[in-house]
Write a protein that holds these residues in place. Structure first.
Motif, PDB file in Angstrom:
ATOM      1  N   TRP A  73      -1.231   0.843  -4.847  1.00 18.05           N
ATOM      2  CA  TRP A  73      -2.300  -0.130  -4.592  1.00 18.05           C
ATOM      3  C   TRP A  73      -3.499   0.353  -5.384  1.00 18.05           C
ATOM      4  N   LEU A 128      -8.150  -5.262  -6.812  1.00 18.83           N
ATOM      5  CA  LEU A 128      -6.913  -4.510  -6.556  1.00 18.83           C
ATOM      6  C   LEU A 128      -5.701  -5.193  -7.163  1.00 18.83           C
ATOM      7  N   GLY A 157      -4.131  -8.592  -6.687  1.00 18.82           N
ATOM      8  CA  GLY A 157      -4.276  -8.361  -5.258  1.00 18.82           C
ATOM      9  C   GLY A 157      -4.420  -9.615  -4.430  1.00 18.82           C
ATOM     10  N   ASP A 187      -7.014   0.125  -7.758  1.00 22.51           N
ATOM     11  CA  ASP A 187      -8.304  -0.540  -7.984  1.00 22.51           C
ATOM     12  C   ASP A 187      -8.622  -0.464  -9.479  1.00 22.51           C
ATOM     13  N   ALA A 212      -6.373   2.881  -4.101  1.00 26.99           N
ATOM     14  CA  ALA A 212      -7.016   2.500  -2.851  1.00 26.99           C
ATOM     15  C   ALA A 212      -6.223   2.988  -1.646  1.00 26.99           C
ATOM     16  N   THR A 243       0.791  -1.230   0.000  1.00 27.53           N
ATOM     17  CA  THR A 243       0.000   0.000   0.000  1.00 27.53           C
ATOM     18  C   THR A 243       0.823   1.280   0.000  1.00 27.53           C
TER      19      THR A 243
END
Length: 488
Positions: A424, A460, A448, A426, A415, A279
């Motif tokens: 990170w 993600l 993700g 989307d 995100a 992240t």
């Protein structure tokens, strides 16, 4: 869209050809077979539906069915009624989903393909940058710096270079590392530092020393897919703690700890406090204090993985600084900033654990390479690494701005606040299916699901800001995403 080297690095990236010597069925079957054998499609992974595969490769559904039948005959996939085709685990692969387990073995979930990203790192020179990988572009590195440092230490070699190095690592490097840690507020003498073959090896040494198979480990989620798989392979029970922008969800962490029987409570928490992967978030000072209070109250140790230290401001809070290395083990390395081939990492640990950690190091590697350790010490002592890191940070800041602009222009959103090396993102569609479609176009992305201890569908994905400045990648992503949307 990509050069010959890239195509050879990514099997199956070239389109199927009706002019080839083999049939379309044989080409398609060979493509999937190569990916399965290279473990780019992991055991348990679902193949695209017949309809989706036919559209993606511009062939008839009959061709796809025939290709899947060939894979069945080769024992590479299995058909599950009403569900589709799935990659079969090789005989004896106990890590695959659905494989038989000993009743005593802990049920630690592993990512669908934790090794896919690692295998992707072994690209030939000249291959195009891959958005899913975690390394810097070769053009950003400084071979002259490395060569100069190696020449310098080579000229000073004595008899010690013909022997095993010191068990804890070269004393000169450990002194230089102790001086560097002061910049992060961490007081660790050279006698508290142990060198390793990269940061991953450092994590492995700590885990093997402080834990036994079957014991519980707290980890961040999302988190580093390779760490989940490594812990599971060692027989540890992984307890994921949701990671937010300020740090771990402390309420969930406390519940997880207290939910375990008294004798089976977690003994370790593994975390990336600064520029968290994937992240990019960093631990706040308030969260850091609360994590340390929780660790003290429930008597578990903390492994602080600071792999991205050279890409982050030195002033960001480190648990090891606040804790004064009482129950925190600090881990870092230099592969991310200097070169992946210089496998040098290190551990800074409480003095009472140092001898045990050295014993584990001796059992796993005997020693670490003196030449590269001395060359790194030279780079640290003369400020060469600091100046190189400052230049890389400027390049990364510019790359991040361009990548963010491209991502948003092509319909993606972030995100988490874009920081550090990773974004990170989307995408709006299932990124496992998106990864397969992008692979056909010659791009390796990091879906993700790989960053969850229990893989599940997600929209993600993680991108590397340094390798996502090419508008062609975002155009390919937009096309693949738009093609998948009717199926989502």
């Amino acid at each position: 869209m990509f050069d010959t080297a890239s195509a050879s690095a990514l099997p199956g990236a070239l389109p199927l050809s009706r002019e080839a010597d083999s049939t379309l069925t044989e080409q398609l079957a060979a493509r999937f077979a190569e990916r399965i054998r290279a473990r780019l499609l992991a055991p348990g992974a679902r193949l695209p539906s017949v309809r989706e595969c036919a559209r993606r490769h511009e062939v008839s559904p009959t061709t796809v069915v025939a290709a899947y039948d060939q894979l069945l005959a080769q024992g590479l996939v299995e058909a599950r009624a009403q569900r589709g085709f799935f990659v079969r685990a090789p005989l004896g692969d106990a890590s695959a989903p659905g494989a038989a387990r000993s009743p005593a073995a802990p049920r630690s979930p592993v990512p669908i393909s934790a090794t896919t990203l690692i295998r992707g790192m072994f690209q030939p020179p000249g291959a195009q940058p891959m958005p899913g990988l975690g390394t810097l572009p070769i053009e950003w590195l400084d071979p002259a710096l490395l060569a100069g440092a190696m020449r310098k230490v080579s000229a000073q070699l004595g008899r010690s270079a013909l022997q095993y190095g010191e068990p804890a690592g070269e004393a000169r490097l450990r002194r230089a590392l102790a001086a560097r840690l002061v910049e992060h507020g961490i007081a660790a003498g050279p006698e508290q530092i142990i060198t390793t073959v990269g940061a991953t090896h450092a994590l492995d040494i700590v885990t093997r020393t402080l834990l036994k198979p079957g014991e519980s480990v707290l980890v961040d989620e999302p988190g580093w897919s390779v760490e989940y798989a490594r812990l599971a392979a060692l027989g540890m029970r992984v307890l994921p703690v949701p990671r937010g922008p300020e740090g771990p969800d402390l309420a969930v962490m406390q519940r997880l700890v207290e939910a375990q029987p008294e004798g089976a409570r977690p003994r370790l928490y593994v975390t990336v406090s600064v520029l968290h992967n994937p992240t990019g978030a960093s631990l706040s000072l308030q969260s850091a204090h609360k994590v340390l209070k929780l660790a003290q109250a429930h008597d578990f140790a903390i492994v602080e993985d600071d792999t991205y230290a050279h890409l982050a401001p030195a002033h960001l809070p480190r648990l090891a600084a606040l804790d004064a290395l009482e129950r925190t083990v600090y881990v870092s390395g230099f592969s991310k900033i200097l070169t992946p081939s210089w496998r040098i990492g290190y551990i800074a640990a409480p003095a009472r654990w140092v001898d045990r950690l050295i014993d584990t190091k001796l059992l796993t590697t005997l020693t670490t390479p003196s030449m590269t350790e001395l060359a790194l010490a030279h780079c640290l002592e003369h400020g060469l690494l600091r100046r190189h890191a400052e230049r890389v940070q400027r390049l990364l800041d510019a790359a991040r701005g361009r990548s963010v602009e491209l991502a948003r222009a092509h319909g993606c959103r972030f995100a988490a606040e874009p920081r550090g090396l990773f974004g990170w993102v989307d995408t709006g569609v299932d990124t496992e299916r998106l990864a397969q479609a992008m692979h056909d176009d010659g791009w390796l992305i990091a879906p993700g699901a790989l960053f969850h201890a229990s893989p599940r569908p997600t929209t993600l994905m993680r991108i590397n800001f340094a390798t996502t400045q090419d508008a062609r990648f975002w155009l390919a992503l937009q096309r693949a995403r738009d093609a998948l949307r009717p199926l989502s």
